[in-house]
Design an enzyme around this catalytic site. Structure first.
Site, PDB file in Angstrom:
ATOM      1  N   HIS A  45      94.759 -51.703  30.249  1.00 47.70           N
ATOM      2  CA  HIS A  45      93.346 -51.597  29.877  1.00 47.70           C
ATOM      3  C   HIS A  45      92.921 -50.153  29.665  1.00 47.70           C
ATOM      4  O   HIS A  45      93.278 -49.252  30.415  1.00 47.70           O
ATOM      5  CB  HIS A  45      92.439 -52.306  30.882  1.00 47.70           C
ATOM      6  CG  HIS A  45      92.410 -51.758  32.269  1.00 47.70           C
ATOM      7  ND1 HIS A  45      91.563 -50.743  32.654  1.00 47.70           N
ATOM      8  CD2 HIS A  45      93.108 -52.097  33.379  1.00 47.70           C
ATOM      9  CE1 HIS A  45      91.737 -50.495  33.942  1.00 47.70           C
ATOM     10  NE2 HIS A  45      92.664 -51.283  34.411  1.00 47.70           N
ATOM     11  N   ASP A  76      95.016 -45.818  36.565  1.00 45.65           N
ATOM     12  CA  ASP A  76      94.326 -47.091  36.368  1.00 45.65           C
ATOM     13  C   ASP A  76      93.362 -46.978  35.197  1.00 45.65           C
ATOM     14  O   ASP A  76      92.189 -46.671  35.391  1.00 45.65           O
ATOM     15  CB  ASP A  76      93.581 -47.466  37.653  1.00 45.65           C
ATOM     16  CG  ASP A  76      92.944 -48.841  37.594  1.00 45.65           C
ATOM     17  OD1 ASP A  76      93.330 -49.646  36.735  1.00 45.65           O
ATOM     18  OD2 ASP A  76      92.042 -49.104  38.418  1.00 45.65           O
ATOM     19  N   GLU A  96      88.399 -54.187  31.483  1.00 43.58           N
ATOM     20  CA  GLU A  96      89.027 -54.887  32.605  1.00 43.58           C
ATOM     21  C   GLU A  96      88.267 -54.658  33.903  1.00 43.58           C
ATOM     22  O   GLU A  96      88.156 -55.553  34.738  1.00 43.58           O
ATOM     23  CB  GLU A  96      90.483 -54.432  32.752  1.00 43.58           C
ATOM     24  CG  GLU A  96      91.288 -55.218  33.781  1.00 43.58           C
ATOM     25  CD  GLU A  96      91.211 -54.654  35.191  1.00 43.58           C
ATOM     26  OE1 GLU A  96      91.683 -55.332  36.125  1.00 43.58           O
ATOM     27  OE2 GLU A  96      90.682 -53.535  35.381  1.00 43.58           O
ATOM     28  N   GLU A  97      87.728 -53.440  34.075  1.00 42.62           N
ATOM     29  CA  GLU A  97      87.200 -53.056  35.375  1.00 42.62           C
ATOM     30  C   GLU A  97      85.958 -53.827  35.810  1.00 42.62           C
ATOM     31  O   GLU A  97      85.805 -54.123  36.995  1.00 42.62           O
ATOM     32  CB  GLU A  97      86.887 -51.546  35.399  1.00 42.62           C
ATOM     33  CG  GLU A  97      88.110 -50.641  35.330  1.00 42.62           C
ATOM     34  CD  GLU A  97      88.980 -50.710  36.570  1.00 42.62           C
ATOM     35  OE1 GLU A  97      88.680 -51.505  37.488  1.00 42.62           O
ATOM     36  OE2 GLU A  97      89.968 -49.978  36.629  1.00 42.62           O
ATOM     37  N   ASP A 144      99.450 -52.778  34.814  1.00 41.10           N
ATOM     38  CA  ASP A 144      98.191 -52.289  35.386  1.00 41.10           C
ATOM     39  C   ASP A 144      98.353 -52.028  36.885  1.00 41.10           C
ATOM     40  O   ASP A 144      97.486 -52.371  37.682  1.00 41.10           O
ATOM     41  CB  ASP A 144      97.069 -53.307  35.129  1.00 41.10           C
ATOM     42  CG  ASP A 144      95.703 -52.802  35.599  1.00 41.10           C
ATOM     43  OD1 ASP A 144      95.554 -51.580  35.787  1.00 41.10           O
ATOM     44  OD2 ASP A 144      94.801 -53.636  35.788  1.00 41.10           O
ATOM     45  N   HIS A 198      90.604 -46.010  41.763  1.00 40.26           N
ATOM     46  CA  HIS A 198      89.138 -45.991  41.637  1.00 40.26           C
ATOM     47  C   HIS A 198      88.470 -44.784  42.304  1.00 40.26           C
ATOM     48  O   HIS A 198      87.335 -44.878  42.753  1.00 40.26           O
ATOM     49  CB  HIS A 198      88.535 -47.274  42.234  1.00 40.26           C
ATOM     50  CG  HIS A 198      88.879 -48.520  41.496  1.00 40.26           C
ATOM     51  ND1 HIS A 198      88.460 -49.770  41.914  1.00 40.26           N
ATOM     52  CD2 HIS A 198      89.601 -48.725  40.359  1.00 40.26           C
ATOM     53  CE1 HIS A 198      88.913 -50.686  41.075  1.00 40.26           C
ATOM     54  NE2 HIS A 198      89.602 -50.068  40.125  1.00 40.26           N
TER      55      HIS A 198
END
Length: 466
Positions: A289, A301, A335-336, A363, A433
């Site tokens: 993503h 990520d 995606e997130e 991912d 994140h």
């Protein structure tokens, strides 16, 4: 007598011939796989591509200007990789913005010297606080279920502090994540149901550090109240918990956040394709993503997954591999905090009656590859296990897991077999994140090994009718 002896030897001769033919077939595959790994490690482009995506474009929240720049750059990079065709797939995505840097303080009294600044960040999708911020007493819980036991009387007017740490006894940190993440995802709505004014969630990480880890949360349609929700670094979570245990008069927390949700924005999946030489209607898709959170630059990520998928195209073209089936590399959007890109891809695939033979997701960061998960039939798993000896020389040995991924899950629901690259997971949640998710922490060698492993798997799947 000689004829009898000859007849007795036939079964053994047949088995020997079958084994020889099988070894010969695997020998050809083994030679090709070695070429793939050599190309990736000596002339690989995924590390340079990730450098640009991370350092020139940066964090890429859905709906942001950076996300649009990433779409435009990815389109050009996929062209340069030698794709037969590159196209965009429109989708509408959420547009949440963080605003000014968040402010968090622990207060054990009204005196200034008893105020401690701590590191927090808003959770994706949260509402902001009033302009003056929120100051309230804190109540600590270890689970969402605990709120139901405490009830409105003990929660109303307070800030709920979700402080369930990762179960570090879990060998796979992703299992620990799965056991802890519900407090981030649904905790704010449940807390609001009982009259909380805000929530603080311990960061989702195995590490004790001072980086707050963001991530998505959702407000329940069945609970009209909404409260601001933030993550707190694990260092600060430990400190807050300690003060709550020591205090006899209670602890207050102050937070100020300017985040808000804007109207949905138009965005795109970016898709590169190599047409199959024998079965072009059969599609093998591999992707990561393109969107990321804004606290870091989204290198692990999931910039890593995007550039690895692109590298599959480049490796095939450079080595002159003509896949029997059509290969697609997809940079999924959103995606997130919504998975709109993956849903749109599956929707269009269904509308166009496309035949997907396999969907693969990458991912889990750009760490050393260790294996592949598979959700598919027993026949597919049997074939995958036959390839295990081909991968073992490259340190890839784990083919036992079930799995797929968020962006390919809609395809999986349509019956498409799903696989996911499984890198070494131990360091992933050090960066997940948070501001620590930067290009600086990506290993060129490990990233390239992952790209080569994907290309090798896709070659075998295309060649052997997976």
């Amino acid at each position: 007598m000689e004829n009898i002896e000859y007849m007795r030897k036939i079964p053994g001769l047949f088995i020997s011939i079958v084994i020889t033919l099988n070894c010969f077939g695997q020998r050809e595959d083994s030679i090709l796989l070695r070429k793939i790994y050599t190309e990736a490690l000596t002339h690989g482009q995924c590390y340079a591509n990730l450098d640009y995506l991370s350092n020139k474009i940066g964090g890429r929240p859905s709906g942001s200007l950076q996300a649009q720049k990433a779409v435009e750059w990815t389109y050009l990079a996929m062209k340069m990789a030698g794709s037969d065709s590159v196209f965009e797939q429109e989708c509408m995505v959420p547009h949440w913005v963080r605003g000014n840097k968040e402010k968090g303080q622990i207060r054990t009294s009204s005196r200034q010297e008893d105020t401690e600044d701590v590191n927090i960040c808003a959770l994706g999708g949260s509402i902001g606080t009033p302009a003056e911020g929120i100051l309230a007493s804190v109540i600590e819980v270890k689970s969402v279920e605990e709120l139901y036991l405490l009830g409105t009387k003990k929660i109303k007017g307070k800030i709920v502090f979700f402080n369930r740490p990762f179960d570090i006894s879990e060998i796979d940190p992703f299992k620990a994540y799965g056991k802890a993440v519900d407090q981030r995802w649904k905790g704010p709505s449940v807390a609001a149901k009982f009259g909380a004014v805000a929530t603080i969630c311990r960061s989702m990480t195995t590490d004790i550090n001072d980086f707050p880890h963001t991530g998505s949360m959702t407000y329940s349609d069945s609970i009209p109240e909404k409260v601001p929700a933030c993550a707190i670094s694990t260092v600060s979570a430990e400190r807050l918990s300690e003060l709550l245990k020591r205090s006899t008069s209670g602890v207050q927390f102050y937070l100020k956040m300017d985040c808000k949700t804007l109207p949905d924005e138009k965005s795109y999946n970016v898709i590169a394709e190599i047409k199959g030489s024998e079965f072009p209607e059969k599609i093998i898709v591999v992707g990561g993503h393109l969107d990321s959170w804004d606290t870091g630059d989204g290198a692990q990520d999931d910039g890593a997954g995007v550039v690895q998928a692109m590298e599959v195209i480049r490796i095939f073209k450079t080595l002159g591999i003509k896949p029997k089936r059509t290969i697609r590399a997809v940079a999924f959007m959103n995606e997130e905090n919504g998975a709109r890109g993956g849903s749109k891809y599956a929707e269009i695939a269904k509308k166009n009656n496309e035949q997907h033979a396999l969907a693969i997701e990458t991912d889990r960061g750009g760490f050393s590859p260790r294996g592949f998960s598979l959700t598919g039939s027993s026949e597919k798993r049997e074939l995958l296990m036959k390839w295990k000896p081909l991968f073992e020389p490259y340190g890839i040995y784990d083919f036992s897991r079930q799995g797929g991924g968020t962006d390919i899950e809609p395809l999986g629901k349509m019956g498409v077999p799903m696989m996911e690259l499984f890198p070494d997971p131990q360091r992933y949640f050090d960066h997940h994140h948070c501001p620590n998710d930067t290009f600086k922490y990506v290993s060129k060698r490990e990233l390239e090994m992952g790209a080569a492993s994907l290309a090798a798997l896709i070659y075998l799947a295309s060649e052997h009718n997976f």
